[in-house]
Design a protein around this motif. Structure first.
Motif, PDB file in Angstrom:
ATOM      1  N   CYS A  18       3.154  23.054  12.318  1.00  0.00           N
ATOM      2  CA  CYS A  18       2.578  22.840  13.632  1.00  0.00           C
ATOM      3  C   CYS A  18       3.096  23.897  14.579  1.00  0.00           C
ATOM      4  O   CYS A  18       4.260  24.268  14.508  1.00  0.00           O
ATOM      5  N   VAL A  72       7.583  12.880   6.340  1.00  0.00           N
ATOM      6  CA  VAL A  72       6.209  13.132   6.761  1.00  0.00           C
ATOM      7  C   VAL A  72       6.134  14.499   7.430  1.00  0.00           C
ATOM      8  O   VAL A  72       7.053  14.902   8.135  1.00  0.00           O
ATOM      9  N   SER A  73       5.031  15.205   7.216  1.00  0.00           N
ATOM     10  CA  SER A  73       4.817  16.498   7.869  1.00  0.00           C
ATOM     11  C   SER A  73       3.558  16.445   8.724  1.00  0.00           C
ATOM     12  O   SER A  73       2.729  15.564   8.555  1.00  0.00           O
ATOM     13  N   LEU A  74       3.437  17.424   9.622  1.00  0.00           N
ATOM     14  CA  LEU A  74       2.234  17.555  10.447  1.00  0.00           C
ATOM     15  C   LEU A  74       1.828  19.020  10.484  1.00  0.00           C
ATOM     16  O   LEU A  74       2.608  19.874  10.891  1.00  0.00           O
ATOM     17  N   SER A  80      -1.510  15.125   8.766  1.00  0.00           N
ATOM     18  CA  SER A  80      -0.188  14.632   8.409  1.00  0.00           C
ATOM     19  C   SER A  80      -0.157  14.250   6.939  1.00  0.00           C
ATOM     20  O   SER A  80      -1.092  13.646   6.429  1.00  0.00           O
ATOM     21  N   SER A 132      -0.628   9.278   6.851  1.00  0.00           N
ATOM     22  CA  SER A 132      -1.466  10.431   6.510  1.00  0.00           C
ATOM     23  C   SER A 132      -2.735  10.379   7.337  1.00  0.00           C
ATOM     24  O   SER A 132      -3.274   9.306   7.589  1.00  0.00           O
ATOM     25  N   TYR A 135      -3.811  13.955  13.384  1.00  0.00           N
ATOM     26  CA  TYR A 135      -3.200  13.550  14.644  1.00  0.00           C
ATOM     27  C   TYR A 135      -2.871  14.774  15.472  1.00  0.00           C
ATOM     28  O   TYR A 135      -2.545  15.822  14.925  1.00  0.00           O
ATOM     29  N   SER A 137       0.040  16.010  18.395  1.00  0.00           N
ATOM     30  CA  SER A 137       1.469  15.682  18.456  1.00  0.00           C
ATOM     31  C   SER A 137       1.700  14.306  19.067  1.00  0.00           C
ATOM     32  O   SER A 137       2.542  13.541  18.606  1.00  0.00           O
ATOM     33  N   TRP A 140       0.695  11.626  16.566  1.00  0.00           N
ATOM     34  CA  TRP A 140       1.682  11.542  15.480  1.00  0.00           C
ATOM     35  C   TRP A 140       2.912  10.785  15.952  1.00  0.00           C
ATOM     36  O   TRP A 140       3.473   9.965  15.244  1.00  0.00           O
ATOM     37  N   THR A 144       4.094   7.116  14.432  1.00  0.00           N
ATOM     38  CA  THR A 144       5.475   6.930  13.967  1.00  0.00           C
ATOM     39  C   THR A 144       6.104   5.732  14.677  1.00  0.00           C
ATOM     40  O   THR A 144       6.764   4.901  14.043  1.00  0.00           O
TER      41      THR A 144
END
Length: 166
Positions: A18, A72-74, A80, A132, A135, A137, A140, A144
């Motif tokens: 990101c 988790v990644s974005l 995600s 997943s 999203y 920021s 996301w 979360t």
């Protein structure tokens, strides 16, 4: 700046990046008091480090208590990925991916800043929230927060780290 990782295993999963401005050092999400359970979470070369396309990256995760971890990644397009889901970890340091997982996190284009978030709870995670998806920021952050809300504040912690892909 964009980045993606390819999780190589029997099946391939993507880990994205990101282009978000963060201050040097680990960025902590605001869903739990700082330092309650997670004592550190960094890429193996350190937060803000550089990896080149084709290199492997791993993550050092340290907890003050045993519990369950989701990574988790974005990516820059807002997608995600769940890299590790509800994995039991002992108190102390664990490196992901673990040898038992039999996978590598291999850096792939596009290049740029990569964000990865650790979500830790002291009881097995049973949330039905889907991490997943696409999203921004803020979205996301919201997903979360919704994911960890069922757990008492003293039984959950979230930490985020980043690195650069060149």
């Amino acid at each position: 700046m964009n980045a993606k990782l390819l999780l190589l295993a029997a099946t391939s999963l993507l880990l994205g990046a990101c282009s978000v401005t963060v201050s040097p050092g680990t960025t902590r999400a605001t869903v739990a008091p700082a330092g309650v359970l997670i004592s550190s979470f960094t890429p193996d070369r350190g937060t803000g480090s550089t990896y080149y396309v084709g290199e492997n990256v791993s993550f050092r995760f340290s907890a003050n208590r045993p519990g369950y971890l989701t990574l988790v990644s974005l990516d820059p397009d807002g997608f995600s990925n769940v890299l590790v889901s509800n994995a039991y970890v002992s108190a102390g340091t664990t490196v992901f991916p673990t040898r038992a997982q039999g996978v590598n996190f291999t850096v792939q284009p596009p290049r740029g800043m990569q964000r990865v978030r650790a979500i830790f709870t002291t009881t097995q995670q049973s949330s039905n929230v889907v991490l997943s998806g696409r999203y921004d920021s803020r979205g996301w952050e919201n997903v979360t927060t919704v994911y960890v809300n069922p757990y008492p504040v003293n039984a959950r912690d979230v930490r985020e780290t980043y690195f650069y892909i060149r």
